[in-house]
Write a protein that holds these residues in place. Structure first.
Motif, short mmCIF file in Angstrom:
data_model
loop_
_atom_site.label_atom_id
_atom_site.label_comp_id
_atom_site.label_asym_id
_atom_site.label_seq_id
_atom_site.Cartn_x
_atom_site.Cartn_y
_atom_site.Cartn_z
N ASP A 234 -5.14 -0.72 1.68
CA ASP A 234 -3.77 -0.24 1.66
C ASP A 234 -3.34 -0.04 0.20
O ASP A 234 -4.12 -0.35 -0.73
CB ASP A 234 -2.83 -1.17 2.45
N PRO A 235 -2.15 0.48 -0.07
CA PRO A 235 -1.77 0.74 -1.46
C PRO A 235 -1.75 -0.50 -2.36
O PRO A 235 -1.79 -0.37 -3.58
CB PRO A 235 -0.36 1.33 -1.32
N HIS A 236 -1.70 -1.69 -1.76
CA HIS A 236 -1.68 -2.93 -2.53
C HIS A 236 -3.05 -3.60 -2.62
O HIS A 236 -3.16 -4.75 -3.05
CB HIS A 236 -0.67 -3.90 -1.92
N GLY A 237 -4.10 -2.89 -2.19
CA GLY A 237 -5.46 -3.39 -2.31
C GLY A 237 -5.93 -4.28 -1.19
O GLY A 237 -7.04 -4.81 -1.25
N HIS A 238 -5.10 -4.47 -0.15
CA HIS A 238 -5.52 -5.29 0.99
C HIS A 238 -6.47 -4.51 1.89
O HIS A 238 -6.33 -3.29 2.05
CB HIS A 238 -4.30 -5.74 1.80
N VAL A 239 -7.42 -5.20 2.48
CA VAL A 239 -8.42 -4.56 3.34
C VAL A 239 -7.78 -4.14 4.66
O VAL A 239 -7.23 -4.98 5.38
CB VAL A 239 -9.60 -5.50 3.59
N GLU A 240 -7.89 -2.86 4.99
CA GLU A 240 -7.42 -2.37 6.28
C GLU A 240 -8.57 -2.10 7.24
O GLU A 240 -8.47 -2.40 8.43
CB GLU A 240 -6.59 -1.09 6.10
N HIS A 241 -9.65 -1.50 6.74
CA HIS A 241 -10.79 -1.18 7.58
C HIS A 241 -12.07 -1.40 6.77
O HIS A 241 -12.05 -1.39 5.53
CB HIS A 241 -10.74 0.29 8.05
#
Length: 372
Positions: free
Chosen positions: A85-92
């Protein structure tokens, strides 16, 4: 064509336990682990699914969207990517292999619909056409075991993905400072097969001509190798740094992509707020902690269990995400249905990970060796 329902072709095998995720085991998960690690058994991966991405722009397109450098990915070379995501969190997350005409993504089944939907939205005018390829199944095992089956090869190249973990891929970075890494001897490959080949494997196993292992054995070997996975180890806050996932899934020197600023800031200037640890659990009980079980230091909640397993050599083990500030020698307990269980912490991601810290390598002494 055989049913696409996970595990359905394997329900007739004597001793098989099948659920909505697939074949869990065939009677003895500990023996299955040993046979799987030795290359003597195969594991149907009903909890994995396939996305096909054909089109001339596929690799440059995936490169622009993901954490991995893919523009020059050679046919047959396996890697993996993360969508952040835009904040560097893992989405996929997905494993990747290209055959020269199509990029094939292998993802956790629980993630595949969301990943596919996001990819479809990001096509714009590029020459790509991602689709969920339910006509294929995934089978895993050591490379020698996978060689005994027939992966699909729609463009002439057999679709076998070799797991790069725990080697540090080009552009990657390792935080775990143990030597040897517990995943160093893990030999793991995943083959994309037709549903007819999946049925042939099931029929051969039913006749006793082929040994199978279930998902319980697969996951135990993964946990012992400290190998992160989307389904279990990722939550809405997860940063790749926290899971030591910069090793294989992030290229730190590639072009711009969503979340890149956070990846660079944490790695070069800061520290991830949480860190992955491996836990050696008190083996006196028979109950493993559930996913999300609370990890405590005294009465304080300091983290949660992400994965737990009973390993054929190490006994009950787990992975957990804890506060970065937790002391590496802190005495821990984990909540279970039978009450708290003592847990010895092994550092995977050190507290000073990030800020490009040079952490000295530490010789790893397994619990089994320590007892000798």
């Amino acid at each position: 064509m055989a049913s696409a329902a996970p595990g359905a072709p394997f329900a007739a095998i004597p001793g098989a336990v099948v659920d909505e995720a697939g074949l869990q085991h065939v009677g003895s998960p500990l023996i299955e682990q040993r046979r799987l690690a030795a290359g003597a058994a195969l594991a149907p991966l009903g909890d994995r699914a396939v996305i096909a991405v054909p089109g001339e722009d596929r690799l440059s397109w995936l490169d622009s969207l993901s954490s991995q450098a893919l523009t020059r990915l050679a046919p047959g070379v396996g890697t993996e990517l993360l969508i952040l995501d835009p904040h560097g969190h893992v989405e996929h997350a997905a494993s990747v292999i290209d055959d020269g005409e199509t990029a094939w993504l292998i993802a956790d089944r629980a993630d595949v619909a969301g990943l596919h939907e996001w990819l479809r939205k990001m096509r714009f005018r590029l020459r790509v056409d991602p689709r969920i390829a339910d006509e294929y199944a995934v089978v895993g095992g050591a490379a020698a075991a996978v060689e005994r089956i027939s992966p699909t090869a729609p463009s002439g190249l057999p679709l076998v993905w070799r797991d790069p973990w725990p080697d540090v891929s080009p552009g990657g970075h390792a935080y775990a400072a143990v030597d040897p890494h517990p995943g160093a001897e893990r030999d793991w490959a995943e083959a994309i097969v037709t549903r007819d080949e999946e049925q042939r494997i099931a029929d051969a196993a039913t006749r006793g001509e082929l040994e199978l292992a279930g998902l319980t054995a697969v996951d135990a070997l993964r946990v012992a190798a400290w190998r992160p996975r989307w389904t279990t180890d990722v939550d809405e806050r997860a940063l790749p740094h926290e899971l030591d996932w910069l090793r294989t899934a992030v290229h730190l020197d590639k072009g711009c992509y969503r979340g890149q600023e956070t990846i660079a800031k944490v790695h070069n200037l800061g520290h991830p707020p949480r860190r992955l640890v491996a836990l050696q659990l008190d083996g006196s009980g028979s109950v493993l902690p559930a996913h999300g079980a609370v990890v405590r230091h005294g009465e304080a909640e300091v983290g949660v269990v992400t994965s737990a397993a009973l390993h054929f050599e190490e006994g009950p083990i787990a992975l957990a995400v804890v506060r970065r500030s937790l002391a590496v020698d802190a005495a821990l307990t984990v909540d279970t249905a039978d009450g708290p269980v003592a847990a010895a912490q092994e550092v995977v991601v050190p507290p000073d990970a990030g800020a490009t810290a040079n952490v000295p390598r530490i010789t790893r002494l397994s619990r089994r060796a320590a007892a000798q």
